[in-house]
Design a protein around this motif. Sequence first.
Motif, PDB file in Angstrom:
ATOM      1  N   VAL A   1      41.855  32.192  21.764  1.00 26.92           N
ATOM      2  CA  VAL A   1      41.084  33.368  22.169  1.00 26.92           C
ATOM      3  C   VAL A   1      41.743  33.922  23.426  1.00 26.92           C
ATOM      4  CG1 VAL A   1      38.843  34.204  23.001  1.00 26.92           C
ATOM      5  CG2 VAL A   1      38.934  32.415  21.242  1.00 26.92           C
ATOM      6  N   ILE A   2      41.806  35.239  23.537  1.00 26.31           N
ATOM      7  CA  ILE A   2      42.361  35.859  24.744  1.00 26.31           C
ATOM      8  C   ILE A   2      41.248  36.604  25.476  1.00 26.31           C
ATOM      9  CG2 ILE A   2      43.078  37.992  23.553  1.00 26.31           C
ATOM     10  CD1 ILE A   2      45.577  37.979  25.404  1.00 26.31           C
ATOM     11  N   GLY A   3      41.204  36.449  26.795  1.00 27.10           N
ATOM     12  CA  GLY A   3      40.179  37.104  27.605  1.00 27.10           C
ATOM     13  C   GLY A   3      40.804  38.055  28.612  1.00 27.10           C
ATOM     14  N   PHE A   4      40.119  39.158  28.874  1.00 23.42           N
ATOM     15  CA  PHE A   4      40.632  40.196  29.773  1.00 23.42           C
ATOM     16  C   PHE A   4      39.628  40.470  30.894  1.00 23.42           C
ATOM     17  CE2 PHE A   4      41.993  41.111  25.415  1.00 23.42           C
ATOM     18  CZ  PHE A   4      43.376  41.078  25.540  1.00 23.42           C
ATOM     19  N   VAL A   5      40.109  40.551  32.123  1.00 27.41           N
ATOM     20  CA  VAL A   5      39.274  40.949  33.263  1.00 27.41           C
ATOM     21  C   VAL A   5      39.045  42.454  33.198  1.00 27.41           C
ATOM     22  CG1 VAL A   5      39.212  41.184  35.772  1.00 27.41           C
ATOM     23  CG2 VAL A   5      40.034  39.048  34.742  1.00 27.41           C
ATOM     24  N   GLU A   6      37.782  42.850  33.225  1.00 26.03           N
ATOM     25  CA  GLU A   6      37.434  44.276  33.261  1.00 26.03           C
ATOM     26  C   GLU A   6      37.334  44.745  34.712  1.00 26.03           C
ATOM     27  OE1 GLU A   6      37.314  46.031  30.652  1.00 26.03           O
ATOM     28  OE2 GLU A   6      36.737  44.772  28.943  1.00 26.03           O
ATOM     29  N   ASP A   7      37.393  46.043  34.906  1.00 28.20           N
ATOM     30  CA  ASP A   7      37.247  46.646  36.251  1.00 28.20           C
ATOM     31  C   ASP A   7      38.184  45.968  37.246  1.00 28.20           C
ATOM     32  OD1 ASP A   7      35.205  48.124  35.103  1.00 28.20           O
ATOM     33  OD2 ASP A   7      33.621  46.822  35.847  1.00 28.20           O
ATOM     34  N   TYR A   8      39.433  45.717  36.830  1.00 23.99           N
ATOM     35  CA  TYR A   8      40.346  44.906  37.640  1.00 23.99           C
ATOM     36  C   TYR A   8      40.530  45.453  39.041  1.00 23.99           C
ATOM     37  CZ  TYR A   8      44.749  43.166  39.476  1.00 23.99           C
ATOM     38  OH  TYR A   8      45.704  42.651  40.306  1.00 23.99           O
ATOM     39  N   ARG A   9      40.621  46.778  39.197  1.00 26.92           N
ATOM     40  CA  ARG A   9      40.887  47.350  40.516  1.00 26.92           C
ATOM     41  C   ARG A   9      39.747  47.027  41.487  1.00 26.92           C
ATOM     42  NH1 ARG A   9      40.753  52.676  40.372  1.00 26.92           N
ATOM     43  NH2 ARG A   9      42.033  53.021  42.192  1.00 26.92           N
ATOM     44  N   GLN A  10      38.503  47.113  41.015  1.00 24.29           N
ATOM     45  CA  GLN A  10      37.372  46.784  41.891  1.00 24.29           C
ATOM     46  C   GLN A  10      37.292  45.279  42.136  1.00 24.29           C
ATOM     47  OE1 GLN A  10      33.618  48.414  40.702  1.00 24.29           O
ATOM     48  NE2 GLN A  10      34.401  50.490  40.446  1.00 24.29           N
ATOM     49  N   VAL A  11      37.562  44.493  41.092  1.00 26.71           N
ATOM     50  CA  VAL A  11      37.502  43.037  41.239  1.00 26.71           C
ATOM     51  C   VAL A  11      38.548  42.564  42.238  1.00 26.71           C
ATOM     52  CG1 VAL A  11      37.903  40.844  40.052  1.00 26.71           C
ATOM     53  CG2 VAL A  11      36.513  42.613  38.959  1.00 26.71           C
ATOM     54  N   LYS A  12      39.761  43.067  42.118  1.00 28.14           N
ATOM     55  CA  LYS A  12      40.829  42.668  43.041  1.00 28.14           C
ATOM     56  C   LYS A  12      40.471  43.059  44.472  1.00 28.14           C
ATOM     57  CE  LYS A  12      45.725  43.286  44.110  1.00 28.14           C
ATOM     58  NZ  LYS A  12      46.989  43.935  43.755  1.00 28.14           N
TER      59      LYS A  12
ATOM     60  N   LEU B   1      40.749  24.406  26.170  1.00 23.77           N
ATOM     61  CA  LEU B   1      41.750  24.410  27.244  1.00 23.77           C
ATOM     62  C   LEU B   1      41.887  25.830  27.770  1.00 23.77           C
ATOM     63  CD1 LEU B   1      44.092  22.781  28.705  1.00 23.77           C
ATOM     64  CD2 LEU B   1      45.586  23.689  26.908  1.00 23.77           C
ATOM     65  N   HIS B   2      41.843  25.990  29.104  1.00 18.41           N
ATOM     66  CA  HIS B   2      42.052  27.301  29.713  1.00 18.41           C
ATOM     67  C   HIS B   2      43.466  27.393  30.258  1.00 18.41           C
ATOM     68  CE1 HIS B   2      42.225  29.799  33.454  1.00 18.41           C
ATOM     69  NE2 HIS B   2      41.801  30.698  32.588  1.00 18.41           N
ATOM     70  N   VAL B   3      44.126  28.515  29.986  1.00 20.06           N
ATOM     71  CA  VAL B   3      45.464  28.786  30.529  1.00 20.06           C
ATOM     72  C   VAL B   3      45.425  30.170  31.168  1.00 20.06           C
ATOM     73  CG1 VAL B   3      47.916  29.047  30.051  1.00 20.06           C
ATOM     74  CG2 VAL B   3      46.559  27.398  28.725  1.00 20.06           C
ATOM     75  N   GLY B   4      45.683  30.239  32.459  1.00 22.34           N
ATOM     76  CA  GLY B   4      45.743  31.531  33.131  1.00 22.34           C
ATOM     77  C   GLY B   4      47.091  32.177  32.877  1.00 22.34           C
ATOM     78  N   TYR B   5      47.145  33.070  31.887  1.00 20.72           N
ATOM     79  CA  TYR B   5      48.432  33.697  31.547  1.00 20.72           C
ATOM     80  C   TYR B   5      48.906  34.588  32.691  1.00 20.72           C
ATOM     81  CZ  TYR B   5      51.976  36.330  29.018  1.00 20.72           C
ATOM     82  OH  TYR B   5      53.161  36.915  28.637  1.00 20.72           O
ATOM     83  N   ASP B   6      48.002  35.415  33.204  1.00 19.40           N
ATOM     84  CA  ASP B   6      48.242  36.163  34.438  1.00 19.40           C
ATOM     85  C   ASP B   6      46.881  36.460  35.047  1.00 19.40           C
ATOM     86  OD1 ASP B   6      47.192  38.524  33.239  1.00 19.40           O
ATOM     87  OD2 ASP B   6      49.152  39.039  32.435  1.00 19.40           O
ATOM     88  N   VAL B   7      46.849  37.181  36.156  1.00 19.11           N
ATOM     89  CA  VAL B   7      45.592  37.346  36.888  1.00 19.11           C
ATOM     90  C   VAL B   7      44.556  38.119  36.083  1.00 19.11           C
ATOM     91  CG1 VAL B   7      46.207  39.500  38.067  1.00 19.11           C
ATOM     92  CG2 VAL B   7      44.637  37.883  39.171  1.00 19.11           C
ATOM     93  N   ARG B   8      44.991  38.949  35.127  1.00 17.09           N
ATOM     94  CA  ARG B   8      44.051  39.729  34.321  1.00 17.09           C
ATOM     95  C   ARG B   8      43.770  39.101  32.961  1.00 17.09           C
ATOM     96  NH1 ARG B   8      45.539  46.095  34.967  1.00 17.09           N
ATOM     97  NH2 ARG B   8      46.743  45.988  36.882  1.00 17.09           N
TER      98      ARG B   8
END
Length: 531
Positions: A186-197, A226-233
């Motif tokens: 499964v792939i997950g995406f951070v929403e509202d990245y600019r505000q979150v960062k 298993l979680h793998v942080g592919y990149d920050v988003r």
Amino acid sequence: MYQAMLVDDDYPVIELLSEIIDWGGLGFKPPGTHENGEDAWEEARKQPPDVLITDIGMPRMNGIELIAKIKAVKPDVKVAILSCHSEFQYAQQAMRLNVQDYLIKDALDPHELSRLLSRFKEMMDGERRTGWEHTRMKHLMDGTRELRKEQWFKNFIHQPLLAEDKRREEAEEYGLFQEGTSCLPVIGFVEDYRQVKYRFASDQTLHFALGNVMNEVLRESPLPGLHVGYDVRTSLLLFSYRASLKVNIHDEAAACVRTTRETVMRVLKIPMSFICGSVSRGPAELKQELNELLESREQRFYLERGEIAKKARPAPKSYESSLFAYYDQACSELRDALLRKDETQLRKLVDGWMELIRRGKYPAETVKDWTLKLLLNVKLKLHALPRLTPSNSADMLHKEAADLDSLHDLRGWLIAHLESLARAQAASVRPEVTEACNYVALRLGSRITLDEVAAHLHLNPSYFSRLFKKETGMTFIEYVTKQKMERAKELLDGTRFSVGDICEQLGYDNQSYFIKTFKLHTGQTPVGYRG
């Protein structure tokens, strides 16, 4: 002696604790005291404390964010949370950040805190006796292990699969493809990245906090994951299972993903959306599936906020010119609404065009290019370009648009700039006030203070406050509240988000306060307004 830090927006509480506790007798220097998380973080960046005692709900930065940030620079900091009964469940979630204890404010006994500080001192003394270097190396090893895992999966995804048997053996070390098991990615995406960062100050802190919480959720999950942080988003979740008629892996994985999404939102206030892949029975299939998920940017662009979707087949590409057939009409409509300074009509127009784009499923890059050209064209026709600030320049707008991952984010970005432009049409408004309004429009999901905006504009806070009131007829806080309440009305009208979700999305920690503010602004409660 050890250094402690007290953080609570209820100043009498920290004043009492700083005076009634015999800090020196317990082996501590006089504690640093702060009334909000942001000031505490600024101090901690210079000199991280050995012990952090913090409230949860505070202005400018809440306790959860503060803990994550300090742990990113000092993993062995000892943490206790000051909690109200109403925040008890929230405090429990903080345990995912390895908080050692929590104290209930209403029944706080100074002797209890003294005992806790004594225990912290014993723990820290013990760590020193057994070897501080050993403790530090353990944290470094944990971090190195995560980095090594992330790098292994990146190599696995992007490099040729020359020896599948060797890759299978290496994958088994991470709990994958052990005898008789398959894997569902499964792939997950951070929403509202600019505000979150912006809230987390750096990608490193965000990456650490997100990985910490998601790993903890998976450790407690009945389905091995298993979680793998592919990149920050982008995060990868890999669920391992043994095929059985009694097990519907897709349903079980979806349930775990929902728990992950809700926990990340509750603990870190980070919205995420997900795409579930297909079952992989070996390294070769998993490699192909992960590549397809990472390349599913078009499907990701059209995901609803918080959506959990199954991987879709790539849709036939639309002709890029078809969207531009609407370009002149969109320019004309938006320009007319701007000249009338009609922000309500602006939002309706943008929503209409975004819905047309959603139905057409145009390529994401084409959509972003169309939207950017539309914004720049409207600015040009309104003779606004000569007055643009550096943060609003054509180059900066291009970079902002390219950085947007979803149609939801693109819509918010376009509306924020158009509303800022509408307000700028009033000739009496000073450029500094226009920039302040733009700053607010882009950060409605977070706490916004007068001091913060004044610093952004390089102005004295008192001067900025008087200038803003003179130019707009309202105080800065009144303006921020008005904008948040207007956004709340939109979310109540156009989405199915609960009142609690909308409260969090607009940066409010206290739902009761949000409801009172909304009623004061509209004359109705949020539920009454929606009904």
